[in-house]
Design a protein around this motif. Structure first.
Motif, PDB file in Angstrom:
ATOM      1  N   ASP A   1       0.846  -1.187   0.000  1.00 24.56           N
ATOM      2  CA  ASP A   1       0.000   0.000   0.000  1.00 24.56           C
ATOM      3  C   ASP A   1       0.888   1.246   0.000  1.00 24.56           C
ATOM      4  N   GLN A   2       0.261   2.398   0.057  1.00 25.50           N
ATOM      5  CA  GLN A   2       0.998   3.656   0.155  1.00 25.50           C
ATOM      6  C   GLN A   2       0.232   4.631   1.032  1.00 25.50           C
ATOM      7  N   LEU A   3       0.944   5.597   1.571  1.00 26.83           N
ATOM      8  CA  LEU A   3       0.328   6.655   2.355  1.00 26.83           C
ATOM      9  C   LEU A   3      -0.245   7.708   1.417  1.00 26.83           C
ATOM     10  N   LEU A   4      -1.405   8.265   1.805  1.00 31.37           N
ATOM     11  CA  LEU A   4      -2.087   9.292   1.021  1.00 31.37           C
ATOM     12  C   LEU A   4      -2.276  10.550   1.857  1.00 31.37           C
ATOM     13  N   ALA A   5      -2.430  11.670   1.177  1.00 27.54           N
ATOM     14  CA  ALA A   5      -2.734  12.942   1.844  1.00 27.54           C
ATOM     15  C   ALA A   5      -4.221  13.240   1.668  1.00 27.54           C
ATOM     16  N   VAL A   6      -4.884  13.589   2.776  1.00 24.17           N
ATOM     17  CA  VAL A   6      -6.321  13.854   2.755  1.00 24.17           C
ATOM     18  C   VAL A   6      -6.565  15.198   3.420  1.00 24.17           C
ATOM     19  N   PHE A   7      -7.334  16.080   2.742  1.00 22.40           N
ATOM     20  CA  PHE A   7      -7.539  17.425   3.277  1.00 22.40           C
ATOM     21  C   PHE A   7      -8.787  18.051   2.683  1.00 22.40           C
TER      22      PHE A   7
ATOM     23  N   ARG B   1      14.741  11.095   4.500  1.00 21.95           N
ATOM     24  CA  ARG B   1      15.478  10.849   3.261  1.00 21.95           C
ATOM     25  C   ARG B   1      15.371  12.030   2.309  1.00 21.95           C
ATOM     26  N   ALA B   2      14.267  12.797   2.413  1.00 22.26           N
ATOM     27  CA  ALA B   2      14.096  13.977   1.564  1.00 22.26           C
ATOM     28  C   ALA B   2      14.785  15.208   2.157  1.00 22.26           C
ATOM     29  N   GLY B   3      15.402  15.063   3.328  1.00 26.28           N
ATOM     30  CA  GLY B   3      16.058  16.182   3.974  1.00 26.28           C
ATOM     31  C   GLY B   3      15.086  17.188   4.566  1.00 26.28           C
ATOM     32  N   LEU B   4      13.899  16.708   4.931  1.00 30.34           N
ATOM     33  CA  LEU B   4      12.854  17.571   5.468  1.00 30.34           C
ATOM     34  C   LEU B   4      12.565  17.201   6.911  1.00 30.34           C
ATOM     35  N   LEU B   5      12.022  18.155   7.649  1.00 32.19           N
ATOM     36  CA  LEU B   5      11.659  17.927   9.043  1.00 32.19           C
ATOM     37  C   LEU B   5      10.156  17.685   9.131  1.00 32.19           C
ATOM     38  N   LEU B   6       9.772  16.558   9.691  1.00 29.69           N
ATOM     39  CA  LEU B   6       8.356  16.232   9.857  1.00 29.69           C
ATOM     40  C   LEU B   6       7.885  16.671  11.237  1.00 29.69           C
ATOM     41  N   HIS B   7       6.791  17.417  11.270  1.00 24.24           N
ATOM     42  CA  HIS B   7       6.158  17.776  12.535  1.00 24.24           C
ATOM     43  C   HIS B   7       4.698  17.358  12.466  1.00 24.24           C
ATOM     44  N   VAL B   8       4.338  16.348  13.260  1.00 20.41           N
ATOM     45  CA  VAL B   8       2.951  15.903  13.314  1.00 20.41           C
ATOM     46  C   VAL B   8       2.247  16.691  14.409  1.00 20.41           C
ATOM     47  N   ALA B   9       1.332  17.552  13.997  1.00 21.20           N
ATOM     48  CA  ALA B   9       0.671  18.447  14.946  1.00 21.20           C
ATOM     49  C   ALA B   9      -0.490  17.765  15.672  1.00 21.20           C
ATOM     50  N   TYR B  10      -1.116  16.784  15.008  1.00 19.59           N
ATOM     51  CA  TYR B  10      -2.253  16.066  15.595  1.00 19.59           C
ATOM     52  C   TYR B  10      -2.006  14.575  15.433  1.00 19.59           C
ATOM     53  N   VAL B  11      -1.985  13.861  16.549  1.00 19.50           N
ATOM     54  CA  VAL B  11      -1.633  12.444  16.555  1.00 19.50           C
ATOM     55  C   VAL B  11      -2.873  11.602  16.821  1.00 19.50           C
ATOM     56  N   ALA B  12      -3.122  10.635  15.929  1.00 21.06           N
ATOM     57  CA  ALA B  12      -4.241   9.697  16.115  1.00 21.06           C
ATOM     58  C   ALA B  12      -3.967   8.469  15.264  1.00 21.06           C
ATOM     59  N   ASN B  13      -4.052   7.280  15.857  1.00 20.57           N
ATOM     60  CA  ASN B  13      -3.897   6.046  15.092  1.00 20.57           C
ATOM     61  C   ASN B  13      -5.187   5.642  14.387  1.00 20.57           C
ATOM     62  N   ASP B  14      -6.320   6.146  14.868  1.00 14.14           N
ATOM     63  CA  ASP B  14      -7.611   5.850  14.262  1.00 14.14           C
ATOM     64  C   ASP B  14      -7.794   6.757  13.045  1.00 14.14           C
TER      65      ASP B  14
ATOM     66  N   MET C   1     -10.677  15.215  11.817  1.00 13.37           N
ATOM     67  CA  MET C   1      -9.916  16.439  12.058  1.00 13.37           C
ATOM     68  C   MET C   1      -9.607  17.162  10.745  1.00 13.37           C
ATOM     69  N   ALA C   2      -9.340  16.401   9.690  1.00 15.07           N
ATOM     70  CA  ALA C   2      -9.120  17.030   8.389  1.00 15.07           C
ATOM     71  C   ALA C   2     -10.383  17.755   7.934  1.00 15.07           C
ATOM     72  N   ALA C   3     -11.540  17.145   8.201  1.00 10.70           N
ATOM     73  CA  ALA C   3     -12.812  17.780   7.832  1.00 10.70           C
ATOM     74  C   ALA C   3     -13.059  19.053   8.634  1.00 10.70           C
ATOM     75  N   GLN C   4     -12.453  19.133   9.814  1.00 10.75           N
ATOM     76  CA  GLN C   4     -12.562  20.347  10.631  1.00 10.75           C
ATOM     77  C   GLN C   4     -11.503  21.379  10.253  1.00 10.75           C
ATOM     78  N   ARG C   5     -10.741  21.085   9.189  1.00 10.05           N
ATOM     79  CA  ARG C   5      -9.784  22.027   8.608  1.00 10.05           C
ATOM     80  C   ARG C   5      -8.605  22.349   9.529  1.00 10.05           C
ATOM     81  N   VAL C   6      -8.207  21.354  10.329  1.00 10.08           N
ATOM     82  CA  VAL C   6      -7.059  21.609  11.210  1.00 10.08           C
ATOM     83  C   VAL C   6      -5.736  21.235  10.545  1.00 10.08           C
ATOM     84  N   GLY C   7      -5.786  20.551   9.406  1.00  5.86           N
ATOM     85  CA  GLY C   7      -4.551  20.180   8.739  1.00  5.86           C
ATOM     86  C   GLY C   7      -4.765  19.123   7.682  1.00  5.86           C
ATOM     87  N   VAL C   8      -3.657  18.475   7.279  1.00  6.96           N
ATOM     88  CA  VAL C   8      -3.663  17.439   6.255  1.00  6.96           C
ATOM     89  C   VAL C   8      -3.438  16.084   6.921  1.00  6.96           C
TER      90      VAL C   8
END
Length: 301
Positions: free
Chosen positions: A165-171, A212-225, A232-239
């Motif tokens: 599989d692959q990870l997707l961006a949802v917003f 690997r891309a030389g970028l810094l990841l900051h996860v502002a909202y953490v949820a495994n569900d 939260m994406a539907a509430q426009r808090v992020g991607v």
């Protein structure tokens, strides 16, 4: 020395709590404490260090753990083998799984397994990848479905692929301004990220892609569900960055679901130990897994 005493000892060693171990074994706390004390008298030294706040394994306890597991595993193999000789597979199958497998062949597999082997009690545990793998390695689970870790697995662990599989961006496209097409990692970096917790195997995959891309990841909202991520994406808090195979994505109404460039791929795999003879329930499960996995691949083709 009784096998049950060793069973109680391992429960306390895994839980590091007499109370939780007693609940796990479905006995009273005084009963399990008395059993451990009797075992310590028999062996001539303490198996646990009693601390002001909790307990820990003593040096003697550390030595006993692998031997106790071997004894219980051997006894389980004997029971399973003779049940199988009589044409009846029985006992317990302890499985672990990460989330997001609802639309794979695994639910059908478990239903078929129950029909074919009604004498086997299946204990199913849901958690993240790292603790599930640890429990398989330590013998607390017979097998588990996890995200394949970035580091090599121990040689004592066998694997079978469930899905790629692959990870997707949802917003919400009305709140997050991103150009059409796949979302680049540097574009993601400019928005609050909603994604998995640090102990999730998929979070490790995401972290690695950014590193690997030389970028810094900051996860502002953490949820495994993933359902909560999408809410939260539907509430426009992020991607939200989540697994593409997660069934919750079918309910992502009004949200934009995009691939990420470069692709952040991963595998979900079944893991089990290969350094001892598997009990009859696990052997039956693995055989059924192989057959139904083949059937699933043929249908997909």
């Amino acid at each position: 020395m009784e096998l049950r005493s060793l069973e109680y000892f391992l429960a306390v060693a895994e839980e590091l709590s007499f109370t939780r171990a007693a609940a796990k074994c479905r006995i009273s706390q005084p009963t399990i404490s008395a059993s451990i004390q009797a075992l310590e008298r028999e062996l001539g030294e303490p198996l646990f260090d009693r601390l002001p706040r909790g307990i820990s394994l003593s040096p003697g306890g550390e030595v006993l753990v692998p031997h106790a597991r071997q004894c219980l595993a051997a006894a389980a193999v004997i029971t399973s083998e003779f049940s199988a000789r009589a044409g009846l597979v029985s006992g317990e199958l302890r499985l672990g799984t990460v989330s997001g497998i609802e639309r794979t062949f695994v639910p059908d597999l478990l239903g078929t397994f129950h029909q074919k082997f009604p004498g086997v009690d299946v204990m199913l545990t849901e958690a993240t990848s790292a603790p599930l793998l640890d429990r398989v390695i330590r013998g607390g689970l017979d097998a588990a479905i996890i995200a394949r870790p970035l580091s090599a697995l121990p040689p004592t662990i066998s694997t079978a692929t469930l899905l790629r599989d692959q990870l997707l961006a949802v917003f919400d496209p009305a709140a997050v301004a991103l150009p059409p097409g796949p979302v680049a990692l540097d574009e993601l970096q400019g928005h609050p990220i909603i994604s998995y917790a640090p102990d999730s195997g998929l979070r490790a995959v995401l972290d690695d892609a950014f590193t690997r891309a030389g970028l810094l990841l900051h996860v502002a909202y953490v949820a495994n569900d993933v359902r909560l991520q999408l809410a939260m994406a539907a509430q426009r808090v992020g991607v939200a960055v989540c697994a593409g195979s997660d069934p919750s994505l079918s309910d992502a109404l009004g949200l934009s679901v995009r691939t990420i460039a470069p692709t952040i791929g991963f595998e979900k795999i079944l893991v089990w130990r290969n350094d001892s003879t598997p009990r009859a329930p696990l052997r039956a499960f693995l055989a059924l897994w192989t057959r139904m996995r083949t059937q699933s691949e043929k249908r997909d083709d």
